[in-house]
Design an enzyme around this catalytic site. Sequence first.
Site, short mmCIF file in Angstrom:
data_model
loop_
_atom_site.label_atom_id
_atom_site.label_comp_id
_atom_site.label_asym_id
_atom_site.label_seq_id
_atom_site.Cartn_x
_atom_site.Cartn_y
_atom_site.Cartn_z
N SER A 12 34.79 106.36 -3.10
CA SER A 12 34.57 104.95 -3.45
C SER A 12 33.09 104.60 -3.47
O SER A 12 32.68 103.53 -3.02
CB SER A 12 35.33 104.04 -2.49
OG SER A 12 34.93 104.30 -1.15
N GLY A 13 32.26 105.51 -3.98
CA GLY A 13 30.85 105.20 -4.22
C GLY A 13 30.68 104.67 -5.63
O GLY A 13 31.65 104.27 -6.30
N SER A 41 26.85 107.71 0.21
CA SER A 41 25.41 107.62 -0.07
C SER A 41 25.06 106.35 -0.84
O SER A 41 23.97 105.80 -0.66
CB SER A 41 24.96 108.85 -0.88
OG SER A 41 25.06 109.99 -0.07
N ALA A 45 21.45 103.86 -0.59
CA ALA A 45 20.38 104.10 -1.57
C ALA A 45 19.31 103.03 -1.45
O ALA A 45 19.62 101.84 -1.34
CB ALA A 45 20.96 104.14 -2.98
N GLY A 48 16.02 102.56 -5.74
CA GLY A 48 16.52 101.81 -6.87
C GLY A 48 17.22 102.64 -7.92
O GLY A 48 17.59 103.80 -7.68
N GLU A 113 8.29 105.54 -9.02
CA GLU A 113 8.49 106.58 -8.01
C GLU A 113 7.98 107.90 -8.58
O GLU A 113 7.51 107.95 -9.72
CB GLU A 113 9.97 106.67 -7.62
CG GLU A 113 10.45 105.40 -6.93
CD GLU A 113 11.92 105.44 -6.54
OE1 GLU A 113 12.52 106.52 -6.51
OE2 GLU A 113 12.47 104.36 -6.29
N HIS A 228 14.28 115.72 0.08
CA HIS A 228 13.40 114.54 -0.03
C HIS A 228 12.22 114.76 0.91
O HIS A 228 12.40 115.17 2.05
CB HIS A 228 14.17 113.27 0.35
CG HIS A 228 13.51 112.01 -0.11
ND1 HIS A 228 12.32 111.56 0.42
CD2 HIS A 228 13.85 111.11 -1.06
CE1 HIS A 228 11.98 110.42 -0.18
NE2 HIS A 228 12.89 110.13 -1.10
N ARG A 274 9.41 115.66 -6.27
CA ARG A 274 9.79 115.79 -4.86
C ARG A 274 9.69 117.19 -4.30
O ARG A 274 9.31 117.38 -3.15
CB ARG A 274 11.25 115.35 -4.70
CG ARG A 274 11.37 113.90 -4.70
CD ARG A 274 12.77 113.46 -4.47
NE ARG A 274 12.72 112.02 -4.65
CZ ARG A 274 13.77 111.24 -4.74
NH1 ARG A 274 14.97 111.76 -4.65
NH2 ARG A 274 13.62 109.95 -4.90
N HIS A 334 18.69 116.15 0.58
CA HIS A 334 18.90 114.78 0.09
C HIS A 334 19.95 114.72 -1.01
O HIS A 334 20.76 113.79 -1.05
CB HIS A 334 17.56 114.26 -0.43
CG HIS A 334 17.60 112.84 -0.90
ND1 HIS A 334 17.91 111.79 -0.06
CD2 HIS A 334 17.34 112.29 -2.13
CE1 HIS A 334 17.85 110.66 -0.75
NE2 HIS A 334 17.52 110.93 -2.00
N ARG A 369 16.15 116.68 -9.64
CA ARG A 369 16.46 115.34 -10.14
C ARG A 369 15.24 114.43 -10.08
O ARG A 369 14.51 114.40 -9.08
CB ARG A 369 17.59 114.74 -9.30
CG ARG A 369 17.86 113.28 -9.59
CD ARG A 369 19.08 112.79 -8.88
NE ARG A 369 18.92 112.68 -7.45
CZ ARG A 369 18.39 111.63 -6.82
NH1 ARG A 369 17.91 110.61 -7.51
NH2 ARG A 369 18.33 111.61 -5.50
N SER A 374 19.97 109.10 -9.88
CA SER A 374 21.31 109.44 -9.40
C SER A 374 22.25 108.24 -9.45
O SER A 374 23.42 108.37 -9.86
CB SER A 374 21.21 109.97 -7.98
OG SER A 374 22.49 110.14 -7.47
#
Length: 519
Positions: A12-13, A41, A45, A48, A113, A228, A274, A334, A369, A374
């Site tokens: 249920s994300g 997750s 978050a 953004g 980012e 991360h 990253r 991460h 990524r 995500s």
Amino acid sequence: MELFAEFLIIGSGIAGLRAAAELAGAGDILILTKAEPREGSTGYAQGGIAAAVGPDDSPELHAADTLAAGDGLCDERAVGVLVEEGPRYVRELMDWGAAFDRDPGGRPSLAIEGAHSVRRVLHAHDATGREIARTLWARASSLAGLTAYDHALAVELIVEDGRAIGACFLDEDGGASSAYAPAVLLATGGAGRVYRETTNPPVATGDGVAMAYRAGAAVVDMEFVQFHPTALQVAGQPRFLLSEALRGEGARLVNADGDAFMTRSEPGGDLAPRDRVSRAIVRESERTGHPVSLSLELLDPDFVHERFPLISDACRRAGLDLARDRVPVGPAAHYLMGGVATDVDGRTTLPGLFAAGEVACTGVHGANRLASNSLLEGLVFGARAGRAMRTSTPGGGSRPPVAAPRPARGGAPALLRAREIQDVMWREVGLFRDRAGLERALAAIEPAWRAVDAWIRDGGPLDADGWRTASLLTVGRLIARAALRREESRGAHYRSDYARRDDIHWRRRSRETMKLVNW
Ligand code: FAD
Ligand code: SIN
């Protein structure tokens, strides 16, 4: 208990809920979720959701950044879908009530980012995921025909005549139940908990990958795990994420002497991709013998606390002032780039089974990524999977025959403890890998995985802890095997013994399918 629906969604994300919204009116929807409904997750978050909505941006530019971060391994079709359709789905989310921060002109305020060439990250302070989850739950709750069961741990897919027709699950008391539907969506999120140091919540144990693999679906790109760079590193405190958006606003990574070392380590400085920042942090700590810190000393403290309230609170709990103190940081597992292989409509290689979100692998992220892609992935590919499920059900719509659920409780084979798996994965299958270390990891994991796999195949009972360990062993083994096979360094996968990217031999994705002998 036996449950029946037209559509079964596990998780249920953002991916599961967005798929549910797409299925509105098409039949009864059943959601199984293993803990509290909002645990996952998505709710944590921070930075953004990326989308090309700014005046200086375009889907082409977003695609170029995504492909560059992916280090030559992205599926270009999936990237095209993500960046072209992303803005529409993000606007829809705002129409549904998502309150992202706005600039003085009323337009969404955009952050930057790592490895983004322009500002394109919509956010709600540093709690973007919470706002998105709130919006999607409100939407889902208004859908007729949707039932959500929480504390329902899906443990195995039910496959009949080569088609997924449901899942067995354990309820809160460990009782065995089954849920049946002609179309089943895995939206179970990631697997960060396979590592000792992780930003991920406890539910992220890779159950979806393990279930799909056991059922014979292909998994891909499992060697690509994103670490991360900036998790809080204070003894006794959880590895709370310190969002990359902090560096987007001007935070610097400094060594014990206050030297902003990223400027000399990487062309992209503090906002390099990253994987590069994570490795630079470890190397700098080893070189100096001291931890690396984030410093926001050059920023206005009022701005820092107002823009990043959650992170400020977490630092305060650790006895630190985010705006004034140097905050010790280090890498933590991460995000899993690999996962259950799907096409851009969420179809896996097993008929009837769909996957979306972090559990799935469309290839959109390649070897690494891009930050904030995500949540966008969950939104876009969750919606597309929902749409494909609407049209996928086999003719007739008859209820599937009832298969015997597995028993729920009892002793388990001698397994490695979760902590032992997490330690060996962190030590040997982490940021820096080599053949010897990967072989050591597999020597520890393989026998335990074989024992639990044989136990499950023989119908042996497992409790929730046993299933969790089985997931960690399965996913850890898949990551270690793929990492051992790939004799090059690319994106998040770094082999000290093959330190270069090797396009001639390795510009290809890695796939593994379980041989279903004796099932
Ligand atoms: P999740 O949101 O993790 O949901 C998975 C669901 O599946 C949960 O409901 C869980 O309980 C359920 N589940 C799992 N196993 C089972 C089972 N066996 N049976 C039943 N239910 C099960 N990405 C961004 O783009 N931007 C960000 O700013 C960002 N910040 C992040 C910060 C943190 C701290 C973390 C951990 C991740 C962040 N990410 C971010 C990554 C992003 O949040 C996740 O990749 C994304 O939310 C995954 O969504 P999902 O729907 O696939 O899975
Ligand atoms: C962060 O806020 O740094 C996390 C963003 C992401 O995982 O994309």
